[in-house]
Structure formats: C-alpha cells, structure tokens
Design a protein around this motif. Structure first.
Motif, PDB file in Angstrom:
ATOM      1  N   ARG A  65       3.047  15.883  12.555  1.00  0.00           N
ATOM      2  CA  ARG A  65       2.043  14.823  12.732  1.00  0.00           C
ATOM      3  C   ARG A  65       0.634  15.391  12.823  1.00  0.00           C
ATOM      4  N   GLU A  66       0.420  16.304  13.737  1.00  0.00           N
ATOM      5  CA  GLU A  66      -0.921  16.822  13.978  1.00  0.00           C
ATOM      6  C   GLU A  66      -1.454  17.620  12.794  1.00  0.00           C
ATOM      7  N   SER A  67      -0.596  18.305  12.064  1.00  0.00           N
ATOM      8  CA  SER A  67      -1.045  19.035  10.872  1.00  0.00           C
ATOM      9  C   SER A  67      -1.572  18.064   9.819  1.00  0.00           C
ATOM     10  N   ARG A  68      -0.874  16.973   9.628  1.00  0.00           N
ATOM     11  CA  ARG A  68      -1.304  15.993   8.623  1.00  0.00           C
ATOM     12  C   ARG A  68      -2.617  15.317   9.037  1.00  0.00           C
ATOM     13  N   LEU A  69      -2.760  15.021  10.327  1.00  0.00           N
ATOM     14  CA  LEU A  69      -4.018  14.427  10.786  1.00  0.00           C
ATOM     15  C   LEU A  69      -5.153  15.441  10.690  1.00  0.00           C
ATOM     16  N   LEU A  70      -4.882  16.689  11.030  1.00  0.00           N
ATOM     17  CA  LEU A  70      -5.903  17.730  10.870  1.00  0.00           C
ATOM     18  C   LEU A  70      -6.278  17.915   9.408  1.00  0.00           C
ATOM     19  N   ALA A  71      -5.326  17.754   8.514  1.00  0.00           N
ATOM     20  CA  ALA A  71      -5.629  17.862   7.077  1.00  0.00           C
ATOM     21  C   ALA A  71      -6.716  16.861   6.693  1.00  0.00           C
ATOM     22  N   ILE A  72      -6.610  15.658   7.205  1.00  0.00           N
ATOM     23  CA  ILE A  72      -7.616  14.636   6.930  1.00  0.00           C
ATOM     24  C   ILE A  72      -8.952  15.050   7.533  1.00  0.00           C
ATOM     25  N   LEU A  73      -8.919  15.535   8.755  1.00  0.00           N
ATOM     26  CA  LEU A  73     -10.159  15.907   9.445  1.00  0.00           C
ATOM     27  C   LEU A  73     -10.814  17.158   8.857  1.00  0.00           C
ATOM     28  N   LEU A  74     -10.037  18.032   8.247  1.00  0.00           N
ATOM     29  CA  LEU A  74     -10.568  19.288   7.706  1.00  0.00           C
ATOM     30  C   LEU A  74     -10.894  19.241   6.216  1.00  0.00           C
ATOM     31  N   THR A  75     -10.627  18.123   5.572  1.00  0.00           N
ATOM     32  CA  THR A  75     -10.944  18.001   4.155  1.00  0.00           C
ATOM     33  C   THR A  75     -12.437  17.768   3.976  1.00  0.00           C
ATOM     34  N   PRO A  76     -13.106  18.616   3.195  1.00  0.00           N
ATOM     35  CA  PRO A  76     -14.530  18.381   2.935  1.00  0.00           C
ATOM     36  C   PRO A  76     -14.679  17.119   2.073  1.00  0.00           C
ATOM     37  N   GLY A  77     -15.458  16.176   2.553  1.00  0.00           N
ATOM     38  CA  GLY A  77     -15.621  14.904   1.843  1.00  0.00           C
ATOM     39  C   GLY A  77     -16.128  15.059   0.429  1.00  0.00           C
ATOM     40  N   ASP A  78     -17.013  16.028   0.210  1.00  0.00           N
ATOM     41  CA  ASP A  78     -17.575  16.204  -1.129  1.00  0.00           C
ATOM     42  C   ASP A  78     -16.592  16.833  -2.108  1.00  0.00           C
ATOM     43  N   GLU A  79     -15.452  17.305  -1.611  1.00  0.00           N
ATOM     44  CA  GLU A  79     -14.431  17.874  -2.478  1.00  0.00           C
ATOM     45  C   GLU A  79     -13.199  16.981  -2.576  1.00  0.00           C
ATOM     46  N   PHE A  80     -13.245  15.843  -1.914  1.00  0.00           N
ATOM     47  CA  PHE A  80     -12.094  14.944  -1.900  1.00  0.00           C
ATOM     48  C   PHE A  80     -12.145  14.053  -3.131  1.00  0.00           C
ATOM     49  N   LEU A  81     -11.213  14.247  -4.020  1.00  0.00           N
ATOM     50  CA  LEU A  81     -11.199  13.529  -5.295  1.00  0.00           C
ATOM     51  C   LEU A  81     -10.320  12.286  -5.226  1.00  0.00           C
ATOM     52  N   PRO A  82     -10.645  11.277  -6.026  1.00  0.00           N
ATOM     53  CA  PRO A  82      -9.825  10.057  -6.010  1.00  0.00           C
ATOM     54  C   PRO A  82      -8.362  10.319  -6.385  1.00  0.00           C
ATOM     55  N   GLU A  83      -8.141  11.308  -7.235  1.00  0.00           N
ATOM     56  CA  GLU A  83      -6.767  11.631  -7.632  1.00  0.00           C
ATOM     57  C   GLU A  83      -5.964  12.146  -6.436  1.00  0.00           C
ATOM     58  N   VAL A  84      -6.590  12.977  -5.624  1.00  0.00           N
ATOM     59  CA  VAL A  84      -5.932  13.493  -4.423  1.00  0.00           C
ATOM     60  C   VAL A  84      -5.742  12.359  -3.416  1.00  0.00           C
ATOM     61  N   ALA A  85      -6.742  11.521  -3.275  1.00  0.00           N
ATOM     62  CA  ALA A  85      -6.636  10.374  -2.369  1.00  0.00           C
ATOM     63  C   ALA A  85      -5.447   9.498  -2.754  1.00  0.00           C
ATOM     64  N   ASP A  86      -5.279   9.288  -4.041  1.00  0.00           N
ATOM     65  CA  ASP A  86      -4.169   8.462  -4.512  1.00  0.00           C
ATOM     66  C   ASP A  86      -2.825   9.106  -4.186  1.00  0.00           C
ATOM     67  N   ILE A  87      -2.718  10.400  -4.405  1.00  0.00           N
ATOM     68  CA  ILE A  87      -1.465  11.105  -4.094  1.00  0.00           C
ATOM     69  C   ILE A  87      -1.183  11.036  -2.599  1.00  0.00           C
ATOM     70  N   TRP A  88      -2.182  11.343  -1.788  1.00  0.00           N
ATOM     71  CA  TRP A  88      -1.981  11.303  -0.337  1.00  0.00           C
ATOM     72  C   TRP A  88      -1.623   9.895   0.124  1.00  0.00           C
ATOM     73  N   ALA A  89      -2.260   8.893  -0.451  1.00  0.00           N
ATOM     74  CA  ALA A  89      -1.977   7.510  -0.045  1.00  0.00           C
ATOM     75  C   ALA A  89      -0.512   7.153  -0.307  1.00  0.00           C
ATOM     76  N   GLN A  90       0.033   7.646  -1.404  1.00  0.00           N
ATOM     77  CA  GLN A  90       1.433   7.355  -1.716  1.00  0.00           C
ATOM     78  C   GLN A  90       2.384   8.121  -0.787  1.00  0.00           C
ATOM     79  N   GLU A  91       1.853   9.128  -0.091  1.00  0.00           N
ATOM     80  CA  GLU A  91       2.669   9.947   0.811  1.00  0.00           C
ATOM     81  C   GLU A  91       2.477   9.595   2.292  1.00  0.00           C
ATOM     82  N   PHE A  92       1.679   8.566   2.593  1.00  0.00           N
ATOM     83  CA  PHE A  92       1.473   8.177   3.984  1.00  0.00           C
ATOM     84  C   PHE A  92       2.813   7.973   4.680  1.00  0.00           C
ATOM     85  N   ARG A  93       2.867   8.409   5.935  1.00  0.00           N
ATOM     86  CA  ARG A  93       4.068   8.207   6.741  1.00  0.00           C
ATOM     87  C   ARG A  93       3.856   7.189   7.844  1.00  0.00           C
ATOM     88  N   THR A  94       2.596   7.037   8.283  1.00  0.00           N
ATOM     89  CA  THR A  94       2.325   6.147   9.418  1.00  0.00           C
ATOM     90  C   THR A  94       1.007   5.400   9.216  1.00  0.00           C
TER      91      THR A  94
END
Length: 181
Positions: A65-94
C-alpha cells in the motif's frame, strides 16, 4: 536505485502503525503488505527522497500500500505522461490510490480534462472515480467546461445507478453540484 528503495523500506518499517495496519487488512485492502502509515506521514517520508519517474514506477509495481502511494507522491508531475496515467488508472486497487492520483498527478496536467473524460466514459469503477474527482476539482478551482462537455457529464451521471459504490456516487453528485452553480 536499490539503495533508495532499501532506505524507503526502512522508513516505512520505522513508521509502521500496527493498529491501522491490522484494521486495513481486516477491512480487506488488497495488498500483500500494509504498514498502516497515514497520508500526512507518507508525505513527509516522500519529502526525504528524490522525485524520480523510475523510482516511482518501481514502487508502483510493488504489492505494498505505502509503496504505491509513495509512487504517486514521488512522480515528477512534468514527467507524468497520459499514457502512464492510463496504465496506472487501470491498475488501481483502492479508492485511496484513485483519489490521490487524481489530486496529486492528474489535476495539474494540461491533459487532465481529456484524461478524466476518457476514464469516466470507460465506466470502470476506480478509473471512473479518478475521472470524476479530477473534473470536480477542476470545476471547484474555477475551471469551465464547454456546454457539450457539461451535457456529456450529465449523461454519464444519469447512468450511475443507486447500486454504484458510495465514493463514486458522492464524486458524481459533487461534480454535478459544481456544474449547477
């Protein structure tokens, strides 16, 4: 990278909340490991480590749980691509992951609105929740939608049944309220 992940895991272990961890496991949270660390403490842990796309991806891939939440907090916004957002969104657990990603990573992006509409249109619960929360925040912060987009949202809202999960119904209701104001 390996050393940073080891240091992160040491921080997580040192900040474990056994009572919260047990409660989350008992509630059925879908993770292999749950440290029970609250979000404000996770934010302070994230502040100690580099915001790095590769590090964030490594953390996202863990079943913690905490690793996945930290992943969100540690992702640089300027490097976050819509393609990655889409993949992560399909992998949401909670709902926690969907909410945090909406507020931390999606909302500030130029492509936030189109991403949100795509997730809403798919109709899958957690990605859709992320989309509704994003649109709601954009509207709350003074954003405007074209009339056609407003109608599309109202149509999607009308298709949400009373048996939909409560967080989704609340996000839809709040969004429609901001549209009406």
């Amino acid at each position: 990278m390996v050393e940073i992940i080891k240091d992160i895991k040491k921080e997580l272990r040192a900040n474990m909340n056994g009572i919260a961890s047990k409660a989350m496991r008992d509630a059925g949270m879908p993770y292999h490991v749950i440290w029970g660390i609250e979000l404000p403490r996770l934010r302070s842990i994230a502040a100690q480590f580099p915001h790095d796309r590769r590090l964030a991806q490594e953390l996202w891939n863990e079943n913690v749980r905490e690793s996945r939440l930290l992943a969100i907090l540690l992702t640089p916004g300027d490097e976050f691509l819509p393609e990655v957002a889409d993949i992560w969104a399909q992998e949401f657990r909670t709902t926690e992951e969907a909410s945090l990603m909406s507020m931390e990573l999606i909302y500030p992006q130029k492509w936030a609105t189109s991403f949100a509409f795509e997730q809403i249109a798919r109709g899958n619960y957690l990605p859709s929740l992320c989309g509704w929360l994003t649109i709601c925040r954009l509207l709350r912060e003074g954003g405007k939608l074209m009339e056609r987009s407003e109608q599309e949202l109202r149509d999607h809202a009308a298709s949400i049944g009373a048996d939909a999960p409560l967080p989704l119904r609340k996000a839809v209701q709040a969004t429609i309220q901001y549209l009406s104001d």
